[in-house]
Every structure is written in C-alpha cells, then in structure tokens.
Design an enzyme around this catalytic site. Structure first.
Site, mmCIF file in Angstrom:
data_model
loop_
_atom_site.group_PDB
_atom_site.id
_atom_site.type_symbol
_atom_site.label_atom_id
_atom_site.label_comp_id
_atom_site.label_asym_id
_atom_site.label_seq_id
_atom_site.Cartn_x
_atom_site.Cartn_y
_atom_site.Cartn_z
ATOM 1 N N SER A 70 10.532 5.413 11.961
ATOM 2 C CA SER A 70 9.589 5.531 12.816
ATOM 3 C C SER A 70 10.185 4.357 13.721
ATOM 4 O O SER A 70 10.569 3.342 13.141
ATOM 5 C CB SER A 70 8.257 5.551 12.364
ATOM 6 O OG SER A 70 7.595 5.242 13.563
ATOM 7 N N TYR A 81 0.135 3.126 8.857
ATOM 8 C CA TYR A 81 1.675 3.984 9.315
ATOM 9 C C TYR A 81 2.728 3.156 9.565
ATOM 10 O O TYR A 81 3.847 3.265 8.777
ATOM 11 C CB TYR A 81 1.365 5.028 10.695
ATOM 12 C CG TYR A 81 2.648 5.717 10.720
ATOM 13 C CD1 TYR A 81 2.896 7.112 10.216
ATOM 14 C CD2 TYR A 81 3.356 5.580 11.924
ATOM 15 C CE1 TYR A 81 3.891 7.791 10.515
ATOM 16 C CE2 TYR A 81 4.249 6.422 12.103
ATOM 17 C CZ TYR A 81 4.706 7.538 11.568
ATOM 18 O OH TYR A 81 5.709 8.358 11.918
#
Length: 264
Positions: free
Chosen positions: A156, A169
């Site tokens: 990510s 996350y």
C-alpha cells in the site's frame, strides 16, 4: 514476436492462488494471470461474491476453483491450504501444486489511532500481515522444493508513508515489505521470486470510505504524475510480469505502480 512473448510471459501449466479475489485488485490480477494461462484458485471471505467472481472467470475460459475462507482465522487458513493442496493433488508436481501465490486480501478499519481498540488492531494485522505470512510459510517451501515459484504480496502507499485514520493498516502494510524481503532471502536461492506490489490510490470497494470524503478523490489524483487515480486493471501487466518467466530476476523488491504518486 508472438512466440517470443509467449515464451517470456506464458503461465500455461501454472496454478495461481489469489486471495481477496472476489473484487477489486485481487479480481483483476486473477483475471490477468488466468488470461496468461494459469489455472486459478481464488478465495475471499464472502461465499456469494466469490462464487460470482468465479463464474465471471470461468466464462472467460479460465479454469477456476473458488474456496471461501476468512483469513482473519488461522484455522480457516489451514483449511484453505488443505483444500488447495487436495484440489491440485493430481497436477503431478509432487507438492501443493500452487506455483503463484498472490497475497491480496485486506481490511482497513478507518479510525483515528486514538480510537483503535486492541481488537481492531488484531483483526487488521491478522488479515493484512499474519495471513500472508502463514500462507507463504505453507506454499513457499513447497515451491522451493520444486525449484520454481512466485509470491506477490500486495502492499500500500502506507508501506511508504502515513495516511490519516488508517494506523493499524499502515503498520501491517509497512511490515509486508519487510516480510517480502525475508521471504525472498529464504526462498529465492531455490527459484522462488517474492515481491511487494505497491498500488496507488485505487477505486475499489475497499477505498469507498475514502472516496466518500468530499474532494479526496480529486486531491489524490492531482498528486499523481498522470493526473488520475488507479483502477484495478492497472495491475494486470505487472502481475503477469512478476509471475512469469520474464520476472525471474526480480525478487525482494517493493514495486510502486501508482502513476508517480510515490515520487512526491
């Protein structure tokens, strides 16, 4: 030229397991690998969307088996590994039969860091970090025994930088890049290439909460060099490259496919 490209990029005879493949990036990567010749095993938490996804892939002529699994549950991961092994037992390769593993499944509990509970943190790391570790621990050594394999971990932008309200996350996705390096060190000498694919901001179901913030989509697009956000199909080519013979000397890397977003 077509014969040369076939040799370079073909996945004929390979089996790919793609997690989180019912929609978004996972589904696009699964389709790309299947169109390149791979047999597909796809998994996701919800059976109904997964069944629909398998139907779409099968309609394209891609041999596809759907195996529902909640990757937050280690017992479900064990069952997924067992079923994948049983499904590919007749492939004649002497192992689990999975040649390409794409660790794509993700969740993101979008809360300020002050408000994240221990449960939120544990669920986020379970899906985004522990599941890739456990799946790779099962399939990676089996690939190495056969002398060929590919693992693609999906990172990510938070593997590189902080974004608001995604603390757990971000922790998990940062750790995924370290996991990739460790896996590459362990298995690349025996023919297994392991890389992290780092997407840009992508218009998928997972990012709908961010898309709902007024002006957010436009601001993120403006940060890219080609002035647009990504769509799942933008990752088809890089997935085939990393999974194919063409990617045989690419390992241990974190590769950004983000329209230049990470350059700023």
């Amino acid at each position: 030229m077509p014969a040369y490209l076939e040799t370079l990029f073909s996945l004929t005879g390979r089996t790919a397991l793609v997690t989180g493949a019912s929609s978004g990036i996972g589904h696009a990567i699964a389709e790309a690998l299947g169109r390149a010749g791979a047999r597909l095993l796809i998994t996701a938490r919800r059976p109904a969307p997964l069944t629909r996804a398998a139907g779409r892939l099968t309609a394209l002529g891609i041999p596809t088996t759907a195996i529902p699994a909640d990757l937050a549950d280690p017992a479900a991961i064990d069952e997924l590994c067992r079923r994948a092994t049983e499904t590919t037992a007749g492939d004649g390769d002497g192992g689990g039969g999975v040649d390409i593993l794409v660790n794509n499944a993700a969740n993101n509990i979008r809360l300020p860091l002050d408000d994240l509970t221990t449960g939120d943190y544990e669920r986020t790391l379970a899906v985004n970090l522990t599941a890739p570790y456990l799946l790779s621990r099962f399939f990676g050594p089996r690939m190495a025994e056969r002398g060929w394999g590919r693992i693609i971990n999906i990172g990510s932008q938070q593997s590189l930088r902080a974004f608001g309200d995604s603390g757990a996350y971000g922790i998990a996705k940062t750790a995924v890049t370290g996991l990739t390096r460790s896996q590459a060190e362990a298995w690349s000498p025996r023919g297994v290439c392991v890389n992290t694919l780092i997407p840009g901001f992508t218009l998928t179901p997972l990012t709908r909460p961010a898309q709902a913030i007024p002006g957010r989509v436009e601001a993120l697009a403006a940060r890219t060099m080609n002035r647009r956000n990504a769509v799942p199909g933008d990752y088809a080519g890089i997935a085939v490259l990393l999974a194919s013979p063409a990617g045989a000397h690419i390992t241990g890397q974190a590769i950004c496919v983000d329209g230049g977003f990470s350059v700023h």
